[in-house]
Motif scaffolding. Structure first.
Motif, PDB file in Angstrom:
ATOM      1  N   LYS A   1       2.148   7.316 -35.260  1.00  0.00           N
ATOM      2  CA  LYS A   1       1.905   7.550 -36.688  1.00  0.00           C
ATOM      3  C   LYS A   1       3.634   8.261 -37.292  1.00  0.00           C
ATOM      4  O   LYS A   1       4.060   8.259 -39.041  1.00  0.00           O
ATOM      5  CB  LYS A   1       1.274   9.074 -36.891  1.00  0.00           C
ATOM      6  N   ALA A   2       4.213   8.934 -36.632  1.00  0.00           N
ATOM      7  CA  ALA A   2       5.807   9.169 -36.837  1.00  0.00           C
ATOM      8  C   ALA A   2       6.513   8.294 -36.951  1.00  0.00           C
ATOM      9  O   ALA A   2       7.423   7.833 -38.336  1.00  0.00           O
ATOM     10  CB  ALA A   2       6.598  10.097 -35.980  1.00  0.00           C
ATOM     11  N   LEU A   3       6.452   6.795 -36.678  1.00  0.00           N
ATOM     12  CA  LEU A   3       7.299   5.869 -36.431  1.00  0.00           C
ATOM     13  C   LEU A   3       6.474   4.924 -37.199  1.00  0.00           C
ATOM     14  O   LEU A   3       8.297   4.109 -38.161  1.00  0.00           O
ATOM     15  CB  LEU A   3       7.053   5.015 -35.215  1.00  0.00           C
TER      16      LEU A   3
ATOM     17  N   PHE B   1       6.203  14.048 -32.505  1.00  0.00           N
ATOM     18  CA  PHE B   1       7.489  13.284 -32.289  1.00  0.00           C
ATOM     19  C   PHE B   1       7.122  13.684 -34.246  1.00  0.00           C
ATOM     20  O   PHE B   1       6.744  14.657 -34.625  1.00  0.00           O
ATOM     21  CB  PHE B   1       6.861  12.010 -32.318  1.00  0.00           C
ATOM     22  N   GLY B   2       8.384  13.322 -35.123  1.00  0.00           N
ATOM     23  CA  GLY B   2       8.145  13.440 -36.555  1.00  0.00           C
ATOM     24  C   GLY B   2       9.205  14.927 -36.680  1.00  0.00           C
ATOM     25  O   GLY B   2       9.555  15.464 -36.015  1.00  0.00           O
ATOM     26  N   ARG B   3       8.731  15.108 -38.165  1.00  0.00           N
ATOM     27  CA  ARG B   3       9.976  16.042 -38.712  1.00  0.00           C
ATOM     28  C   ARG B   3       9.639  17.660 -37.971  1.00  0.00           C
ATOM     29  O   ARG B   3      10.480  18.346 -37.774  1.00  0.00           O
ATOM     30  CB  ARG B   3       9.390  15.937 -40.342  1.00  0.00           C
ATOM     31  N   ASN B   4       8.281  17.658 -37.464  1.00  0.00           N
ATOM     32  CA  ASN B   4       7.868  19.431 -37.698  1.00  0.00           C
ATOM     33  C   ASN B   4       7.398  18.999 -35.723  1.00  0.00           C
ATOM     34  O   ASN B   4       7.327  20.120 -35.213  1.00  0.00           O
ATOM     35  CB  ASN B   4       6.876  19.555 -38.246  1.00  0.00           C
TER      36      ASN B   4
ATOM     37  N   LEU C   1       9.630   4.279 -21.846  1.00  0.00           N
ATOM     38  CA  LEU C   1       9.230   5.536 -21.652  1.00  0.00           C
ATOM     39  C   LEU C   1       9.940   6.648 -23.321  1.00  0.00           C
ATOM     40  O   LEU C   1      11.157   6.826 -22.779  1.00  0.00           O
ATOM     41  CB  LEU C   1       9.131   6.363 -20.547  1.00  0.00           C
ATOM     42  N   VAL C   2       8.910   6.691 -23.993  1.00  0.00           N
ATOM     43  CA  VAL C   2      10.066   7.549 -25.166  1.00  0.00           C
ATOM     44  C   VAL C   2       9.132   9.026 -24.814  1.00  0.00           C
ATOM     45  O   VAL C   2       8.623   9.473 -24.837  1.00  0.00           O
ATOM     46  CB  VAL C   2       9.107   7.037 -26.308  1.00  0.00           C
ATOM     47  N   ARG C   3      10.507  10.264 -24.256  1.00  0.00           N
ATOM     48  CA  ARG C   3      10.099  11.909 -24.360  1.00  0.00           C
ATOM     49  C   ARG C   3       9.820  12.038 -26.213  1.00  0.00           C
ATOM     50  O   ARG C   3      10.302  11.722 -27.064  1.00  0.00           O
ATOM     51  CB  ARG C   3      11.396  12.308 -23.839  1.00  0.00           C
ATOM     52  N   PRO C   4       9.028  13.278 -26.213  1.00  0.00           N
ATOM     53  CA  PRO C   4       8.694  14.155 -27.540  1.00  0.00           C
ATOM     54  C   PRO C   4      10.175  14.170 -27.849  1.00  0.00           C
ATOM     55  O   PRO C   4      11.270  14.768 -27.147  1.00  0.00           O
ATOM     56  CB  PRO C   4       8.188  14.842 -27.074  1.00  0.00           C
ATOM     57  N   GLY C   5      10.331  14.280 -29.180  1.00  0.00           N
ATOM     58  CA  GLY C   5      11.558  14.565 -29.911  1.00  0.00           C
ATOM     59  C   GLY C   5      13.190  13.198 -30.034  1.00  0.00           C
ATOM     60  O   GLY C   5      13.978  13.547 -30.461  1.00  0.00           O
ATOM     61  N   ALA C   6      12.032  12.305 -29.701  1.00  0.00           N
ATOM     62  CA  ALA C   6      13.495  10.636 -29.499  1.00  0.00           C
ATOM     63  C   ALA C   6      13.512  10.455 -31.024  1.00  0.00           C
ATOM     64  O   ALA C   6      13.744  10.724 -31.702  1.00  0.00           O
ATOM     65  CB  ALA C   6      12.667   9.824 -28.923  1.00  0.00           C
TER      66      ALA C   6
END
Length: 100
Positions: A37-39, A27-30, A82-87
């Motif tokens: 943390k990203a949220l 998650f997040g920019r990179n 359920l949240v997938r990576p890159g959501a």
């Protein structure tokens, strides 16, 4: 019993730390941060108790999906996500009623 401690939270979001650890980020920019943390960064949450919402990593929620993180919005405890990576974090924030 201890005295009460004030928090400015309007809502709380529980995020499974075990699911996040299994993914190792995503998650997040990179794509290297955990969902919590990203949220927090996406919503600009800096001070934990004085923030408008609490985003809390909990030990394990017992769902253990493959390739996703379990998220519980405390205002809707009957509907887990359920949240997938890159959501899309904007869409997630809207779904759980958080201000971006």
């Amino acid at each position: 019993m201890k005295a009460l401690i004030k928090a400015d939270w309007e809502n709380a979001v529980l995020i499974c730390a075990k699911c996040s650890k299994r993914l190792g980020g995503g998650f997040g920019r990179n794509g290297k941060k955990s969902l919590a943390k990203a949220l927090r960064k996406h919503l600009g949450i800096k001070r934990f108790r004085k923030a408008p919402v609490g985003i809390v990593e909990v030990k394990c929620l017992g769902v253990c999906p493959r390739g996703a993180v379990t998220v519980v919005d405390a205002s809707q405890p009957g509907e887990w996500r359920l949240v997938r990576p890159g959501a899309d974090l904007d869409a997630l924030a809207r779904e759980i009623g958080l201000r971006a």
